[in-house]
Design a protein around this motif. Sequence first.
Motif, PDB file in Angstrom:
ATOM      1  N   VAL A  25     -19.050   8.743 -14.311  1.00  0.00           N
ATOM      2  CA  VAL A  25     -17.927   9.207 -14.078  1.00  0.00           C
ATOM      3  C   VAL A  25     -18.185  10.914 -14.518  1.00  0.00           C
ATOM      4  CG1 VAL A  25     -15.573   9.547 -14.880  1.00  0.00           C
ATOM      5  CG2 VAL A  25     -17.068   7.338 -14.979  1.00  0.00           C
ATOM      6  N   LEU A  46     -16.137  13.042 -15.251  1.00  0.00           N
ATOM      7  CA  LEU A  46     -14.853  13.358 -16.006  1.00  0.00           C
ATOM      8  C   LEU A  46     -15.257  14.849 -16.716  1.00  0.00           C
ATOM      9  CD1 LEU A  46     -13.116  10.316 -17.430  1.00  0.00           C
ATOM     10  CD2 LEU A  46     -12.291  11.956 -15.624  1.00  0.00           C
ATOM     11  N   VAL A  75     -13.015  14.291 -10.183  1.00  0.00           N
ATOM     12  CA  VAL A  75     -12.673  13.300 -11.329  1.00  0.00           C
ATOM     13  C   VAL A  75     -13.108  12.060 -10.558  1.00  0.00           C
ATOM     14  CG1 VAL A  75     -11.267  11.975 -12.817  1.00  0.00           C
ATOM     15  CG2 VAL A  75     -11.085  14.448 -12.369  1.00  0.00           C
ATOM     16  N   GLU A 119     -13.603   7.860 -11.224  1.00  0.00           N
ATOM     17  CA  GLU A 119     -13.259   6.765 -12.024  1.00  0.00           C
ATOM     18  C   GLU A 119     -13.794   5.315 -11.227  1.00  0.00           C
ATOM     19  OE1 GLU A 119      -9.376   4.387 -13.011  1.00  0.00           O
ATOM     20  OE2 GLU A 119      -9.050   6.275 -12.564  1.00  0.00           O
ATOM     21  N   THR A 120     -14.478   4.599 -12.136  1.00  0.00           N
ATOM     22  CA  THR A 120     -15.054   3.410 -11.632  1.00  0.00           C
ATOM     23  C   THR A 120     -14.103   2.333 -11.788  1.00  0.00           C
ATOM     24  OG1 THR A 120     -17.383   4.115 -12.086  1.00  0.00           O
ATOM     25  CG2 THR A 120     -17.034   1.666 -11.998  1.00  0.00           C
ATOM     26  N   ILE A 148     -14.997   2.917  -6.643  1.00  0.00           N
ATOM     27  CA  ILE A 148     -14.673   4.080  -7.271  1.00  0.00           C
ATOM     28  C   ILE A 148     -13.114   4.616  -6.787  1.00  0.00           C
ATOM     29  CG2 ILE A 148     -16.871   4.871  -7.936  1.00  0.00           C
ATOM     30  CD1 ILE A 148     -16.615   6.987  -5.812  1.00  0.00           C
ATOM     31  N   LYS A 149     -12.821   5.629  -7.519  1.00  0.00           N
ATOM     32  CA  LYS A 149     -11.480   6.300  -7.189  1.00  0.00           C
ATOM     33  C   LYS A 149     -12.037   7.658  -7.436  1.00  0.00           C
ATOM     34  CE  LYS A 149      -7.398   6.695  -9.260  1.00  0.00           C
ATOM     35  NZ  LYS A 149      -6.276   6.327  -9.792  1.00  0.00           N
ATOM     36  N   GLU A 196      -7.274  11.971  -2.991  1.00  0.00           N
ATOM     37  CA  GLU A 196      -7.573  10.847  -3.739  1.00  0.00           C
ATOM     38  C   GLU A 196      -8.348   9.878  -2.707  1.00  0.00           C
ATOM     39  OE1 GLU A 196      -5.381   9.455  -7.344  1.00  0.00           O
ATOM     40  OE2 GLU A 196      -4.923   8.038  -5.692  1.00  0.00           O
ATOM     41  N   GLU A 254     -10.448   5.971  -2.538  1.00  0.00           N
ATOM     42  CA  GLU A 254     -10.731   4.905  -3.099  1.00  0.00           C
ATOM     43  C   GLU A 254     -12.062   4.653  -2.325  1.00  0.00           C
ATOM     44  OE1 GLU A 254      -7.843   1.915  -3.747  1.00  0.00           O
ATOM     45  OE2 GLU A 254      -6.536   3.210  -4.969  1.00  0.00           O
TER      46      GLU A 254
END
Length: 192
Positions: A10, A12, A34, A36-37, A103-104, A129, A131
């Motif tokens: 990630v 982040l 960013v 995110e899994t 992921i996103k 964004e 996915e």
Amino acid sequence: MRVRTGIVLVFLAALTFVAAEDGDSKESVIEQLVVETLVKPETCTITSEMGDTLQIHYTGRLMDGKVIDTSLSREPLVVEMGKRSVITGLEQALVGLCEGQKIKATIPAHLAYGKRGFPPTIPGDSTLEFEVEVISLSQQTQWQKLVNDILPLLCLALVPTLLGLVGLYLYNKAQAQPHGKKKSKDKKSKKK
């Protein structure tokens, strides 16, 4: 087989929001990627690296939820990592993933389409964004690694060499011309 330890899945990197005021309205802008899994397979021994080839399904959206593109109704998209076949932010988000992983990725404008956007679908300065699901992962072969990593360096080394050889040839040719003209003038003056 590659096994990566200590992979940061990630990115982040301190999600940063900047408030930009336009009169009474406030708008949040994401400045960093960013990732995110959403789903990760139980076993993950091989992760994606630059040079690998991924087949992915994706859905891209604007931050208001409007879908800008999706591969779900088509064949998976083939992405050769490092070939810039997708936007920079998405390519960066695909590093370190396993086959079957979802992921996103929230991609800031400067890693997507920038100030110009992609009219009429994507306005300028749009955060996107995505996915993404990795359908398959093919590692880079030794031959591909040679072609992708070493051949460009070899070509960079050959360019100055070739330019030097051309310069030497032209220099020698330029030096040879005055002698040739001088001899022909000498022959004409001797005939008189």
